[in-house]
Design a protein around this motif. Structure first.
Motif, PDB file in Angstrom:
ATOM      1  N   LEU A   6      52.289  -7.042  83.674  1.00  0.00           N
ATOM      2  CA  LEU A   6      52.655  -7.986  84.649  1.00  0.00           C
ATOM      3  C   LEU A   6      53.534  -6.619  85.710  1.00  0.00           C
ATOM      4  CD1 LEU A   6      54.369 -11.235  84.759  1.00  0.00           C
ATOM      5  CD2 LEU A   6      55.350  -9.444  85.963  1.00  0.00           C
ATOM      6  N   GLN A   7      53.114  -6.843  86.896  1.00  0.00           N
ATOM      7  CA  GLN A   7      54.083  -5.924  87.906  1.00  0.00           C
ATOM      8  C   GLN A   7      54.533  -7.221  88.838  1.00  0.00           C
ATOM      9  OE1 GLN A   7      51.489  -2.803  89.600  1.00  0.00           O
ATOM     10  NE2 GLN A   7      53.025  -1.453  88.843  1.00  0.00           N
ATOM     11  N   THR A   8      55.774  -7.037  89.333  1.00  0.00           N
ATOM     12  CA  THR A   8      56.180  -7.814  90.226  1.00  0.00           C
ATOM     13  C   THR A   8      57.271  -7.137  91.064  1.00  0.00           C
ATOM     14  OG1 THR A   8      57.369 -10.104  90.846  1.00  0.00           O
ATOM     15  CG2 THR A   8      57.986  -8.602  88.699  1.00  0.00           C
ATOM     16  N   ASN A   9      57.760  -7.663  92.361  1.00  0.00           N
ATOM     17  CA  ASN A   9      58.471  -7.161  93.134  1.00  0.00           C
ATOM     18  C   ASN A   9      60.171  -7.937  93.046  1.00  0.00           C
ATOM     19  OD1 ASN A   9      58.003  -9.363  94.417  1.00  0.00           O
ATOM     20  ND2 ASN A   9      57.364  -8.315  96.316  1.00  0.00           N
ATOM     21  N   VAL A  10      59.815  -8.579  91.941  1.00  0.00           N
ATOM     22  CA  VAL A  10      61.080  -9.715  91.744  1.00  0.00           C
ATOM     23  C   VAL A  10      61.921  -8.885  90.394  1.00  0.00           C
ATOM     24  CG1 VAL A  10      61.926 -11.826  90.454  1.00  0.00           C
ATOM     25  CG2 VAL A  10      60.171 -11.825  92.302  1.00  0.00           C
ATOM     26  N   LYS A  11      63.135  -8.858  90.381  1.00  0.00           N
ATOM     27  CA  LYS A  11      63.781  -8.110  89.019  1.00  0.00           C
ATOM     28  C   LYS A  11      63.693  -9.122  88.054  1.00  0.00           C
ATOM     29  CE  LYS A  11      68.527  -7.411  87.639  1.00  0.00           C
ATOM     30  NZ  LYS A  11      68.866  -6.391  86.949  1.00  0.00           N
ATOM     31  N   ILE A  12      63.576  -8.552  86.729  1.00  0.00           N
ATOM     32  CA  ILE A  12      63.097  -9.379  85.493  1.00  0.00           C
ATOM     33  C   ILE A  12      64.471  -8.735  84.506  1.00  0.00           C
ATOM     34  CG2 ILE A  12      61.815  -9.591  83.496  1.00  0.00           C
ATOM     35  CD1 ILE A  12      59.553  -8.604  85.128  1.00  0.00           C
ATOM     36  N   ASP A  13      65.359  -9.711  84.513  1.00  0.00           N
ATOM     37  CA  ASP A  13      66.425  -9.454  83.275  1.00  0.00           C
ATOM     38  C   ASP A  13      65.967  -9.617  81.905  1.00  0.00           C
ATOM     39  OD1 ASP A  13      66.696 -12.212  82.688  1.00  0.00           O
ATOM     40  OD2 ASP A  13      68.295 -12.423  84.312  1.00  0.00           O
ATOM     41  N   GLU A  14      66.856  -9.203  81.078  1.00  0.00           N
ATOM     42  CA  GLU A  14      66.251  -9.021  79.633  1.00  0.00           C
ATOM     43  C   GLU A  14      66.074 -10.324  79.152  1.00  0.00           C
ATOM     44  OE1 GLU A  14      65.085  -7.228  76.477  1.00  0.00           O
ATOM     45  OE2 GLU A  14      65.804  -6.244  78.184  1.00  0.00           O
ATOM     46  N   PRO A  15      66.859 -11.566  79.287  1.00  0.00           N
ATOM     47  CA  PRO A  15      66.380 -13.069  79.054  1.00  0.00           C
ATOM     48  C   PRO A  15      64.927 -13.322  79.660  1.00  0.00           C
ATOM     49  CG  PRO A  15      68.715 -12.976  79.526  1.00  0.00           C
ATOM     50  CD  PRO A  15      68.114 -11.680  80.301  1.00  0.00           C
ATOM     51  N   GLN A  16      64.820 -12.861  80.694  1.00  0.00           N
ATOM     52  CA  GLN A  16      63.418 -13.468  81.049  1.00  0.00           C
ATOM     53  C   GLN A  16      62.293 -12.531  80.720  1.00  0.00           C
ATOM     54  OE1 GLN A  16      64.528 -12.283  85.344  1.00  0.00           O
ATOM     55  NE2 GLN A  16      64.489 -14.600  86.165  1.00  0.00           N
ATOM     56  N   ALA A  17      62.575 -11.256  80.485  1.00  0.00           N
ATOM     57  CA  ALA A  17      61.566 -10.574  79.915  1.00  0.00           C
ATOM     58  C   ALA A  17      61.208 -11.044  78.357  1.00  0.00           C
ATOM     59  CB  ALA A  17      62.159  -9.052  79.640  1.00  0.00           C
ATOM     60  N   GLU A  18      62.168 -11.352  77.721  1.00  0.00           N
ATOM     61  CA  GLU A  18      61.990 -11.969  76.395  1.00  0.00           C
ATOM     62  C   GLU A  18      61.328 -13.294  76.304  1.00  0.00           C
ATOM     63  OE1 GLU A  18      61.526 -12.412  72.448  1.00  0.00           O
ATOM     64  OE2 GLU A  18      62.347 -10.456  73.538  1.00  0.00           O
ATOM     65  N   CYS A  19      61.413 -14.222  77.377  1.00  0.00           N
ATOM     66  CA  CYS A  19      60.839 -15.587  77.689  1.00  0.00           C
ATOM     67  C   CYS A  19      59.338 -15.063  78.184  1.00  0.00           C
ATOM     68  CB  CYS A  19      61.545 -16.341  78.779  1.00  0.00           C
ATOM     69  SG  CYS A  19      62.906 -17.222  77.931  1.00  0.00           S
ATOM     70  N   LEU A  20      59.066 -14.008  78.929  1.00  0.00           N
ATOM     71  CA  LEU A  20      57.702 -13.867  79.486  1.00  0.00           C
ATOM     72  C   LEU A  20      56.947 -13.382  78.244  1.00  0.00           C
ATOM     73  CD1 LEU A  20      58.788 -12.232  82.886  1.00  0.00           C
ATOM     74  CD2 LEU A  20      57.252 -13.982  82.702  1.00  0.00           C
ATOM     75  N   VAL A  41      52.092  -6.202  75.796  1.00  0.00           N
ATOM     76  CA  VAL A  41      52.749  -6.711  76.825  1.00  0.00           C
ATOM     77  C   VAL A  41      53.492  -5.634  77.543  1.00  0.00           C
ATOM     78  CG1 VAL A  41      53.920  -8.523  77.961  1.00  0.00           C
ATOM     79  CG2 VAL A  41      52.678  -9.054  75.948  1.00  0.00           C
ATOM     80  N   GLY A  42      53.073  -5.488  78.861  1.00  0.00           N
ATOM     81  CA  GLY A  42      53.990  -4.609  79.760  1.00  0.00           C
ATOM     82  C   GLY A  42      54.474  -5.193  81.016  1.00  0.00           C
ATOM     83  N   LEU A  43      55.834  -5.324  81.228  1.00  0.00           N
ATOM     84  CA  LEU A  43      56.373  -5.873  82.159  1.00  0.00           C
ATOM     85  C   LEU A  43      57.418  -5.021  83.089  1.00  0.00           C
ATOM     86  CD1 LEU A  43      58.266  -8.630  80.047  1.00  0.00           C
ATOM     87  CD2 LEU A  43      55.914  -8.907  81.354  1.00  0.00           C
ATOM     88  N   GLU A  44      56.781  -4.846  84.398  1.00  0.00           N
ATOM     89  CA  GLU A  44      57.577  -4.121  85.447  1.00  0.00           C
ATOM     90  C   GLU A  44      57.808  -4.938  86.578  1.00  0.00           C
ATOM     91  OE1 GLU A  44      55.219  -0.899  86.909  1.00  0.00           O
ATOM     92  OE2 GLU A  44      55.639   0.355  84.893  1.00  0.00           O
ATOM     93  N   GLY A  45      59.329  -5.001  86.677  1.00  0.00           N
ATOM     94  CA  GLY A  45      60.038  -5.804  87.900  1.00  0.00           C
ATOM     95  C   GLY A  45      60.609  -4.787  88.793  1.00  0.00           C
TER      96      GLY A  45
END
Length: 117
Positions: A6-20, A41-45
């Motif tokens: 997942l790539q997004t232009n929105v900030k992903i904080d640690e609690p959001q990353a865990e939920c995602l 899973v890969g997350l990039e905010g």
């Protein structure tokens, strides 16, 4: 083997990353014979993404799955991913793009896997 990036232009904080991460782990179960146990899973905010020429909240998600050429469960998975990203990051579902990639061969730990073998 499955990979959701997942790539997004929105900030992903640690609690959001865990939920995602947890939500994507549950959502992959909508694809027959897939589970979080075979998911990466890969997350990039805060990435530079433009949608329709504008810097509006958006997400690009790539889902790569081994051994599912009939695409079973993809419609349900698309819905679950969009709902999850909307709930966690506030991105409108119409601004969430999901791309699927069929993996026919892959390797991990030096072991090679090929579809149909």
């Amino acid at each position: 083997m499955s990979f959701i990036f997942l790539q997004t232009n929105v900030k992903i904080d640690e609690p959001q990353a865990e939920c995602l991460k947890a939500g994507l782990g549950k959502a992959i179960e909508l694809v027959p014979s897939k589970s979080e146990q075979v998911l990466m899973v890969g997350l990039e905010g805060e990435k530079c993404l433009y949608l329709k020429g504008k810097n509006t909240p958006a997400a690009y998600i790539k889902v790569a799955v081994f051994g599912n050429r009939t695409h079973r469960g993809y419609a349900e998975l698309s819905h679950a991913i969009s709902a999850l990203v909307h709930a966690e990051l506030g991105i409108l579902p119409t601004q969430i793009y999901v791309q699927y990639e069929d993996i026919s061969a892959w390797s991990v730990g030096g072991y090679f896997f090929e579809e149909g073998r």
